[in-house]
Scaffold this motif. Structure first.
Motif, mmCIF file in Angstrom:
data_model
loop_
_atom_site.group_PDB
_atom_site.id
_atom_site.type_symbol
_atom_site.label_atom_id
_atom_site.label_comp_id
_atom_site.label_asym_id
_atom_site.label_seq_id
_atom_site.Cartn_x
_atom_site.Cartn_y
_atom_site.Cartn_z
ATOM 1 N N ALA A 281 9.662 9.671 -9.063
ATOM 2 C CA ALA A 281 8.515 9.700 -9.979
ATOM 3 C C ALA A 281 7.248 9.195 -9.318
ATOM 4 N N TYR A 282 7.372 8.324 -8.332
ATOM 5 C CA TYR A 282 6.195 7.766 -7.674
ATOM 6 C C TYR A 282 5.428 8.819 -6.883
ATOM 7 N N LEU A 283 6.108 9.876 -6.480
ATOM 8 C CA LEU A 283 5.491 10.909 -5.650
ATOM 9 C C LEU A 283 4.557 11.812 -6.452
ATOM 10 N N MET A 284 4.556 11.681 -7.764
ATOM 11 C CA MET A 284 3.664 12.453 -8.629
ATOM 12 C C MET A 284 3.831 13.962 -8.454
ATOM 13 N N GLY A 285 5.022 14.378 -8.074
ATOM 14 C CA GLY A 285 5.283 15.799 -7.934
ATOM 15 C C GLY A 285 4.679 16.430 -6.703
ATOM 16 N N ASP A 286 4.096 15.622 -5.829
ATOM 17 C CA ASP A 286 3.403 16.167 -4.651
ATOM 18 C C ASP A 286 3.555 15.188 -3.489
ATOM 19 N N ARG A 287 4.486 15.449 -2.608
ATOM 20 C CA ARG A 287 4.715 14.548 -1.472
ATOM 21 C C ARG A 287 3.490 14.434 -0.578
ATOM 22 N N GLY A 288 2.825 15.561 -0.375
ATOM 23 C CA GLY A 288 1.640 15.549 0.480
ATOM 24 C C GLY A 288 0.556 14.643 -0.069
ATOM 25 N N LEU A 289 0.341 14.694 -1.368
ATOM 26 C CA LEU A 289 -0.647 13.836 -2.015
ATOM 27 C C LEU A 289 -0.272 12.373 -1.837
ATOM 28 N N TYR A 290 0.990 12.056 -2.099
ATOM 29 C CA TYR A 290 1.441 10.667 -1.994
ATOM 30 C C TYR A 290 1.269 10.141 -0.574
ATOM 31 N N LEU A 291 1.642 10.941 0.399
ATOM 32 C CA LEU A 291 1.531 10.502 1.791
ATOM 33 C C LEU A 291 0.076 10.395 2.235
ATOM 34 N N ALA A 292 -0.783 11.257 1.704
ATOM 35 C CA ALA A 292 -2.210 11.156 2.019
ATOM 36 C C ALA A 292 -2.769 9.847 1.480
ATOM 37 N N ALA A 293 -2.356 9.493 0.278
ATOM 38 C CA ALA A 293 -2.799 8.231 -0.313
ATOM 39 C C ALA A 293 -2.248 7.052 0.478
ATOM 40 N N PHE A 294 -0.981 7.142 0.854
ATOM 41 C CA PHE A 294 -0.362 6.063 1.624
ATOM 42 C C PHE A 294 -1.064 5.866 2.963
ATOM 43 N N SER A 295 -1.444 6.949 3.616
ATOM 44 C CA SER A 295 -2.092 6.842 4.916
ATOM 45 C C SER A 295 -3.421 6.104 4.815
ATOM 46 N N ARG A 296 -4.072 6.188 3.663
ATOM 47 C CA ARG A 296 -5.348 5.507 3.472
ATOM 48 C C ARG A 296 -5.186 3.991 3.442
ATOM 49 N N VAL A 297 -4.076 3.539 2.914
ATOM 50 C CA VAL A 297 -3.919 2.097 2.687
ATOM 51 C C VAL A 297 -2.885 1.442 3.589
ATOM 52 N N ARG A 298 -2.214 2.216 4.421
ATOM 53 C CA ARG A 298 -1.090 1.668 5.182
ATOM 54 C C ARG A 298 -1.470 0.436 5.982
ATOM 55 N N GLU A 299 -2.615 0.435 6.627
ATOM 56 C CA GLU A 299 -3.003 -0.689 7.470
ATOM 57 C C GLU A 299 -3.251 -1.966 6.680
ATOM 58 N N THR A 300 -3.451 -1.828 5.371
ATOM 59 C CA THR A 300 -3.785 -3.005 4.580
ATOM 60 C C THR A 300 -2.562 -3.813 4.162
ATOM 61 N N TYR A 301 -1.364 -3.272 4.353
ATOM 62 C CA TYR A 301 -0.175 -4.053 4.006
ATOM 63 C C TYR A 301 0.006 -5.186 5.003
ATOM 64 N N SER A 302 0.444 -6.317 4.510
ATOM 65 C CA SER A 302 0.698 -7.449 5.395
ATOM 66 C C SER A 302 1.793 -7.085 6.383
ATOM 67 N N THR A 303 1.667 -7.572 7.594
ATOM 68 C CA THR A 303 2.700 -7.313 8.604
ATOM 69 C C THR A 303 3.813 -8.347 8.556
ATOM 70 N N ASN A 304 3.551 -9.491 7.906
ATOM 71 C CA ASN A 304 4.562 -10.565 7.923
ATOM 72 C C ASN A 304 4.686 -11.348 6.624
ATOM 73 N N GLY A 305 3.832 -11.081 5.651
ATOM 74 C CA GLY A 305 3.920 -11.771 4.375
ATOM 75 C C GLY A 305 3.164 -13.080 4.285
ATOM 76 N N LEU A 306 2.603 -13.545 5.395
ATOM 77 C CA LEU A 306 1.903 -14.826 5.406
ATOM 78 C C LEU A 306 0.516 -14.724 4.783
#
Length: 351
Positions: A281-306
């Motif tokens: 359900a998270y993919l909103m019926g469009d994997r390409g859309l979801y991955l495009a959105a993910f690519s925009r924010v991927r660098e912002t995730y913490s690398t270690n949780g600190l």
């Protein structure tokens, strides 16, 4: 020129996002086939399907909490402020939400601590409906308009306020309207109930791909956040009342272990791995859309949780501009987060 309504595919996709809360608890329940030695922990989330909470969703979907002997039940709310309220009311033990809620809780006399950082930037964007504001030129054109946010007091509200203030738009000239998330938020913008919307991905990427929405404020990258805040701004995190942390240290550690494990997985995951891991359900019926959105924010995730060293101070400095309660309170920054659980989790998973 009138613009076409949501296509059947897009409408169904966004509806699926709103229903995504059904998936995450079910995954957690299925994973606990042999029982959980540490019992159950309930986590409140504001908008379960958005990328803002992805590390938590992955820890759940990949069975990392089960590996720690923990049964995690996720309860979804339409906004982060409502998820925070659920913890205050005792309906949930822990919250996945914005770090600023910890600061606001302390200002009101409540002891909360951030346990593990999931995001190092707000991952939010502000979009304007060109159907409602066809002659839009700059943020000043939103004066006298309605701006949709998940709820008043949520991170979407604060982010929109900061972007408008930076552009010199007096907040008293803008009306903020709580529109929830998912289908409700998108329909509020497209129907003209609000003329602008501040929201997280993948909703904003979906809107951005339509001809009737223009992104006019973007906090979905580390650089954009650095430019806006002049420092690292902790955003999504797991936080809990100090009383829970003291009474349930084993559960707290297991919860943090699961998220740190997910953050490690996320560092090397391929796109195909991601779309297999998250609930459909998270993919909103469009994997390409979801991955495009993910690519925009991927660098912002913490690398270690600190928690970044300057993170709490940056958050307090920035948010004090729009929250009088923080500007007037004597916040003890050392009491807003703890790295003890993350350090142990990093040792366990070599992060």
């Amino acid at each position: 020129m009138s613009l076409p309504p949501l296509t059947r595919r897009a409408f169904g996709a966004v509806s699926a996002l709103s229903a995504a809360a059904v998936w995450a608890p079910a995954i957690g329940v299925r994973a606990q086939t042999d029982g959980a030695a540490l019992g159950r922990v309930t986590v409140a989330v504001g908008g379960q399907g958005v990328l803002y909470h992805l590390p938590l969703a992955l820890a759940d979907a990949l069975g990392y909490f089960r590996l720690e002997g923990l049964d995690v039940v996720v309860r979804d709310y339409s906004a982060g402020a409502l998820a925070w309220q659920a913890v205050q009311d005792g309906a949930a033990d822990v919250c996945s939400g914005a770090f600023e809620h910890v600061l606001r809780a302390q200002a009101r006399g409540h002891a909360y601590r951030a346990l593990v950082v999931q995001g190092r930037a707000p991952q939010l964007a502000l979009g304007v409906s060109l159907r409602s504001v066809p002659a839009y030129k700059d943020l000043g054109d939103l004066a006298g308009r309605k701006v949709g946010v998940s709820s008043v007091g949520s991170s979407t509200h604060l982010a929109a306020s900061l972007m408008l203030m930076r552009a010199g738009v007096p907040l008293r000239e803008v009306s903020f309207v709580g529109v929830g998330s998912g289908t409700n938020a998108m329909n509020a913008l497209r129907s003209g109930q609000v003329q602008a919307l501040c929201h997280a991905d993948p909703i904003m990427t979906l809107l951005e791909q339509k001809a009737d929405t223009r992104i006019v404020g973007d906090l979905r990258s580390l650089k954009a956040a650095q430019d806006m805040f002049s420092g690292t701004m902790p955003a999504s995190c797991l936080y809990a009342p100090q009383a829970f942390i003291q009474k349930q240290p084993a559960q707290t550690q297991a919860l943090v272990n699961g998220v740190v494990h997910a953050l490690k997985w996320l560092q090397t995951a391929a796109p195909a791995d991601l779309v297999k891991a998250v609930p459909p359900a998270y993919l909103m019926g469009d994997r390409g859309l979801y991955l495009a959105a993910f690519s925009r924010v991927r660098e912002t995730y913490s690398t270690n949780g600190l928690m970044p060293d300057e993170g709490p101070a940056t958050a307090l400095r920035v948010l004090s501009r729009v929250l009088p309660e923080l500007a007037e309170a004597k916040i003890e920054l050392a009491r807003t987060s703890t790295s003890d659980f993350v350090r142990k989790a990093r040792q366990k998973y070599s992060v």
